[in-house]
Write a protein that holds these residues in place. Structure first.
Motif, PDB file in Angstrom:
ATOM      1  N   HIS A 123      -4.704   6.254   6.434  1.00 44.00           N
ATOM      2  CA  HIS A 123      -5.916   5.540   6.843  1.00 44.00           C
ATOM      3  C   HIS A 123      -5.715   4.807   8.169  1.00 44.00           C
ATOM      4  N   ASP A 176       0.832  -1.201   0.000  1.00 41.58           N
ATOM      5  CA  ASP A 176       0.000   0.000   0.000  1.00 41.58           C
ATOM      6  C   ASP A 176       0.868   1.254   0.000  1.00 41.58           C
ATOM      7  N   ASP A 233       0.186   6.908   3.938  1.00 43.47           N
ATOM      8  CA  ASP A 233       0.071   5.610   4.627  1.00 43.47           C
ATOM      9  C   ASP A 233       0.726   5.571   6.009  1.00 43.47           C
ATOM     10  N   THR A 281      -0.034  -3.024   9.311  1.00 45.89           N
ATOM     11  CA  THR A 281      -0.756  -3.086   8.057  1.00 45.89           C
ATOM     12  C   THR A 281      -0.890  -4.527   7.613  1.00 45.89           C
ATOM     13  N   ASP A 315      -3.312  -4.397   1.234  1.00 46.32           N
ATOM     14  CA  ASP A 315      -3.857  -4.049   2.545  1.00 46.32           C
ATOM     15  C   ASP A 315      -5.156  -4.777   2.879  1.00 46.32           C
TER      16      ASP A 315
HETATM   17 MN   LIG Z   1      -1.942   1.016   4.306  1.00 50.47          MN
END
Ligand SMILES: [Mn+2]
Length: 400
Positions: free
Chosen positions: A120, A35, A94, A314, A194
């Motif tokens: 996120h 990600d 990220d 993650t 992810d």
């Molecule tokens: Mn991520």
């Protein structure tokens, strides 16, 4: 680590980018996962198509499977002699945590007034002037895709260009168009990584809609999966055997803890990064709701006390392993000898459900953080002690 929240909108973030008069620095957490990598590459490509100067920079190591993907050649990897230009805007994707950006802290910290975080994760402690945080996004790449749509709309389609996406959100477009698919592929790597290739609970309808769009742009998902996840060495299986050998069930079979020592790595010839996704295996058992993997790590040093590392949180970016169980408590396999001088890396996973355990809370007890379903922490204690403490914390979580 505190929760972090948006203080601006994605539309305002797009404005910041449009108005940036100079080079745009783009980075993400050290040891990027799919990600992080996909978000950086997609954003870099898009900004270059808009005519922006960019300086995308990874803090190493970049996993080999990612470094082989298209778009990696656009990026820099931090090293001692790398000259980083003064930039008009600094974008962090990220992550929002200093603990994951230590190698770049001296670059970023003087520039926080011109820094935009797009993330996120639930927690973060970097006081950037501009933050767009969407904890509902399955991957940071989902937020990046939205941002690219905004930039595309305001530039007459310059971002997606002939790779196929029209300005609308989910309409898809000319499938089979032979355009530049680097952006599409990078975003797919992000959301695929992810969400555990769309299995984890963070997968939402929007995730699938984006995936469908990206397939229509020419992404070969089976090829990407094979390149990312079917390229392990036999040593990985030997390490898996060691991890399973260490497995101890807790809380009436509702939790499992595994550990890997430095001796395990020596004996099997496996590398620390080859612990990735071992933690997913025990979740095949119906009763198991929580899994912890405690890994004795040479990269967690004794000088740094209680470093937290949401990066390990993650899904797909696992940092795992375990040592050995302490005498007395959880009753694991006896006989492993912890190496001297190493710290431990703890990874947690949990299944969703009515009584789901929030492993971000568990990780927080050890100075770490992450997501409710995937989290991590680092400790500088002997591995036996770490296994003992984590086992007790898990028991307590089920008793509470
Ligand atoms: Mn991520």
């Amino acid at each position: 680590m505190p929760e972090h929240q948006s203080n601006t909108t994605l539309a305002a973030a797009a404005d910041l980018i449009r108005k940036a008069d100079g080079t745009i620095f783009i980075t993400t957490h050290a040891k990027p996962d799919g990600d992080a990598f996909g978000s950086v590459v997609a954003l870099t490509c898009a900004l270059q198509k808009l005519g922006k100067q960019t300086f995308p920079c990874f803090a190493p190591p970049v996993p080999a499977q990612l470094a082989d993907l298209p778009g990696h050649d656009l990026t820099h990897t931090l090293h001692d002699n790398l000259t980083i230009p003064d930039c008009a805007l600094y974008i962090i994707v990220d992550t929002g945590a200093w603990s994951q950006l230590e190698p770049l802290r001296n670059i970023l910290e003087p520039n926080l007034a011109n820094t935009l975080i797009i993330d996120h994760h639930l927690s973060g402690d970097i006081p950037a002037a501009h933050k767009v945080i969407d904890a509902n996004a399955g991957a940071c790449a989902e937020i990046i895709a939205e941002l690219l749509d905004l930039l595309d709309q305001s530039s007459g389609g310059a971002v997606w260009g002939d790779s196929g996406a029209s300005s609308g959100s989910n309409s898809g477009a000319n499938s089979g168009g032979g355009g530049d698919t680097t952006i599409a592929q990078a975003l797919f790597v992000g959301i695929g990584s992810d969400t555990g290739w769309f299995r984890f609970s963070n997968t939402r309808p929007q995730t699938h809609r984006l995936a469908a769009r990206l397939l229509e742009m020419g992404v070969d998902h089976a090829d990407l999966y094979a390149r990312l996840h079917q390229t392990e060495r036999p040593a990985k299986l030997a390490l898996l055997t060691r991890a399973l050998d260490s497995l101890t069930l807790l809380a009436n079979d509702r939790a499992a803890i595994m550990s890997l020592t430095q001796q395990d790595f020596k004996d099997t010839g496996a590398r620390e990064e080859e612990t990735e996704r071992l933690i997913d295996i025990p979740q095949q058992v119906k009763t198991i709701q929580v899994v912890a993997l405690v890994t004795e790590s040479t990269t967690v040093t004794q000088e740094v006390p209680l470093l937290c590392d949401p990066a390990t949180a993650t899904p797909g970016a696992g940092a795992e392993t375990t040592g050995e169980t302490a005498g007395g408590t959880a009753g694991g396999t006896p006989g492993k000898t912890p190496g001297a001088g190493a710290g431990v890396r703890i990874s947690f996973r949990s299944k969703p459900g009515p009584n789901a355990i929030n492993v971000a809370d568990l990780a927080a007890q050890f100075g770490g953080g992450g997501h409710a379903r995937a989290a991590g922490a680092k400790l500088t204690v002997p591995i036996n002690e770490a296994v003992h403490r984590v086992s007790q914390a898990i028991q307590a979580a089920f008793n509470g």
